[in-house]
Write a protein that holds these residues in place. Structure first.
Motif, mmCIF file in Angstrom:
data_model
loop_
_atom_site.group_PDB
_atom_site.id
_atom_site.type_symbol
_atom_site.label_atom_id
_atom_site.label_comp_id
_atom_site.label_asym_id
_atom_site.label_seq_id
_atom_site.Cartn_x
_atom_site.Cartn_y
_atom_site.Cartn_z
ATOM 1 N N VAL A 15 2.526 1.617 -3.460
ATOM 2 C CA VAL A 15 1.561 2.048 -4.483
ATOM 3 C C VAL A 15 1.218 3.519 -4.298
ATOM 4 N N ARG A 16 1.087 3.945 -3.056
ATOM 5 C CA ARG A 16 0.639 5.313 -2.777
ATOM 6 C C ARG A 16 1.679 6.366 -3.161
ATOM 7 N N GLN B 224 -12.245 8.037 1.628
ATOM 8 C CA GLN B 224 -10.803 7.862 1.809
ATOM 9 C C GLN B 224 -10.297 8.431 3.130
ATOM 10 N N VAL C 246 -1.206 0.408 -12.272
ATOM 11 C CA VAL C 246 -1.715 0.485 -10.889
ATOM 12 C C VAL C 246 -2.034 1.937 -10.571
ATOM 13 N N ASN C 247 -3.233 2.159 -10.052
ATOM 14 C CA ASN C 247 -3.656 3.503 -9.658
ATOM 15 C C ASN C 247 -3.254 3.750 -8.206
ATOM 16 N N LYS C 248 -2.814 4.962 -7.898
ATOM 17 C CA LYS C 248 -2.417 5.288 -6.530
ATOM 18 C C LYS C 248 -3.530 5.021 -5.522
ATOM 19 N N ASP C 249 -4.760 5.258 -5.948
ATOM 20 C CA ASP C 249 -5.894 5.070 -5.038
ATOM 21 C C ASP C 249 -6.163 3.605 -4.725
ATOM 22 N N ASP C 250 -5.507 2.694 -5.447
ATOM 23 C CA ASP C 250 -5.662 1.265 -5.136
ATOM 24 C C ASP C 250 -5.121 0.941 -3.748
ATOM 25 N N SER C 251 -4.257 1.805 -3.238
ATOM 26 C CA SER C 251 -3.724 1.596 -1.892
ATOM 27 C C SER C 251 -4.847 1.577 -0.849
ATOM 28 N N TYR C 252 -5.919 2.305 -1.121
ATOM 29 C CA TYR C 252 -7.036 2.349 -0.173
ATOM 30 C C TYR C 252 -7.776 1.009 -0.118
ATOM 31 N N TYR C 253 -7.812 0.294 -1.240
ATOM 32 C CA TYR C 253 -8.446 -1.031 -1.235
ATOM 33 C C TYR C 253 -7.651 -1.988 -0.343
ATOM 34 N N SER D 140 0.820 -1.213 0.000
ATOM 35 C CA SER D 140 0.000 0.000 0.000
ATOM 36 C C SER D 140 0.853 1.261 0.000
#
Length: 388
Positions: A21-22, A102, A29-36, A18
């Motif tokens: 990725v962030r 978020q 890979v999208n930065k916001d995928d870290s929230y998942y 996470s």
């Protein structure tokens, strides 16, 4: 392999990925995928809580988790509900309405991680920061972009400040592993080159050393005085940047804001300093800069103090300041002890100084470590372990 080691490895892996990725642009890979990924940690904690019959048997841990919720989640809910009310009442624009999910994940993930791993989460999360940082460097090597841009990972750079304050406030048994982590944290701070982060960290540590030398009675007084002074500084900042003569003032004082003065000046068209200003609603600044000033090419106004005022209005902004700078340190002092109250003021001082020129209230790692280190320190004080 024991179940504890499996849990540590699973949570540590989630955090490391996470964080990586962030803070770096990874292909596909999208930065916001870290929230998942962080939501997965929250889900694991919920499952554990459900298996335990929605009950936490250890009283101290229950108290700490309750304070974590009061500190991180409750204020955000109140501000979000207030935003919905003024928007639906027609007192602000509908375009500012957002889910705001978020910002809840940031603190909740820290609470969940602490619930899952207890004291070992500090070591696990510290390793995850190092993995995230050097993982990003490896990605840049493979992408051929190692020296094409700076090592200024904003979220990561600010988050390690909490680790440093925690280390300063706790008694440590030095090992080679710990020394490696601490040196890696120092390298990350220096390479990031975030002036406001280094400045706020130095101020917080100096404040800690000064206050710690005082009697307990004087410590309590100094914590309150610090909170009041910070409130006044925040009001002054908002007053200045919403003043139509702000650019002239900044120029006369030779203040280099790296373009922030233009973002601040833009907010003067939407807000003013005064008790009659009710706010525009959560997420308004981001929408304004994205839709009304797209040529700025920024995600937000680069000052959480200004952003919270513009979005929340004078009175809700005041409640926000009083809650974090006055009420919560006093509350933690009563519930846990003076040392934890001192620690929360130190990390809050660090946080609010950074808030003046950055949007770290929205940063995942920053808020994660803000809440996590607070939970860990309170846990140590209640156990009577390794604190100064």
């Amino acid at each position: 392999m024991s179940s504890k080691r499996v849990n540590d490895l699973l949570v540590g892996l989630c955090l490391g990925i996470s964080f990586m990725v962030r803070n770096e642009m990874i292909p596909f890979v999208n930065k916001d995928d870290s929230y998942y990924i962080m939501t997965f940690i929250i889900a694991l904690a919920f499952i554990k809580w459900m298996i335990n019959g929605f009950h936490i048997n250890i009283k101290n841990r229950r108290n700490i988790l309750e304070i974590g919720m009061q500190y991180s989640v409750i204020p955000k809910i109140i501000i979000y509900v207030y935003s919905i009310v003024i928007i639906l009442a027609g007192l602000s624009e509908m375009r500012y309405l957002s889910s705001n999910i978020q910002t809840f994940i940031n603190g909740l993930s820290a609470i969940a991680a602490f619930y899952l791993l207890d004291e070992s989460i500090f070591k696990v999360s510290a390793y995850a920061v190092v993995v995230g940082y050097f993982g990003n460097i490896i990605i840049r090597i493979f992408n051929g972009t190692l020296f094409s841009k700076s090592f200024e990972y904003h979220d990561l750079a600010f988050s390690v400040g909490y680790i440093v304050i925690f280390i300063v406030m706790t008694k440590n048994k030095w090992t080679y592993k710990k020394l490696f982590i601490y040196l890696a944290v120092l390298v990350m701070i220096l390479l990031a080159g975030k002036r406001i982060g280094i400045f706020s960290l130095v101020i917080s540590i100096i404040w800690l050393f000064f206050v710690t030398r005082q009697s307990e009675k004087n410590q309590k007084c100094l914590i309150t005085i610090t909170g009041v002074v910070m409130m006044l500084v925040c009001y002054l900042l908002v007053y200045l940047v919403l003043n139509p003569d702000w650019n002239l003032i900044a120029s006369n004082l030779n203040i280099d804001l790296a373009g922030r003065n233009y973002y601040y000046a833009a907010m003067q068209n939407y807000a003013h300093f005064g008790t009659d200003f009710i706010g525009l609603g959560r997420n308004a600044c981001q929408v304004i800069l994205k839709e009304d000033f797209p040529y700025f090419r920024v995600g937000n106004v680069h000052s959480d103090i200004l952003r919270m005022y513009v979005e929340s209005g004078f009175w809700m902004f005041s409640v926000w300041l009083i809650y974090y700078l006055i009420i919560m340190p006093k509350y933690i002092e009563r519930k846990i002890g003076t040392k934890s109250s001192k620690f929360v003021m130190a990390v809050t001082l660090y946080t609010f100084i950074v808030y003046m020129t950055d949007n770290t209230e929205l940063y995942l790692m920053n808020q994660f470590f803000y809440i996590l280190t607070l939970l860990l320190f309170m846990n140590r004080e209640l156990k009577g372990e390794y604190i100064k």
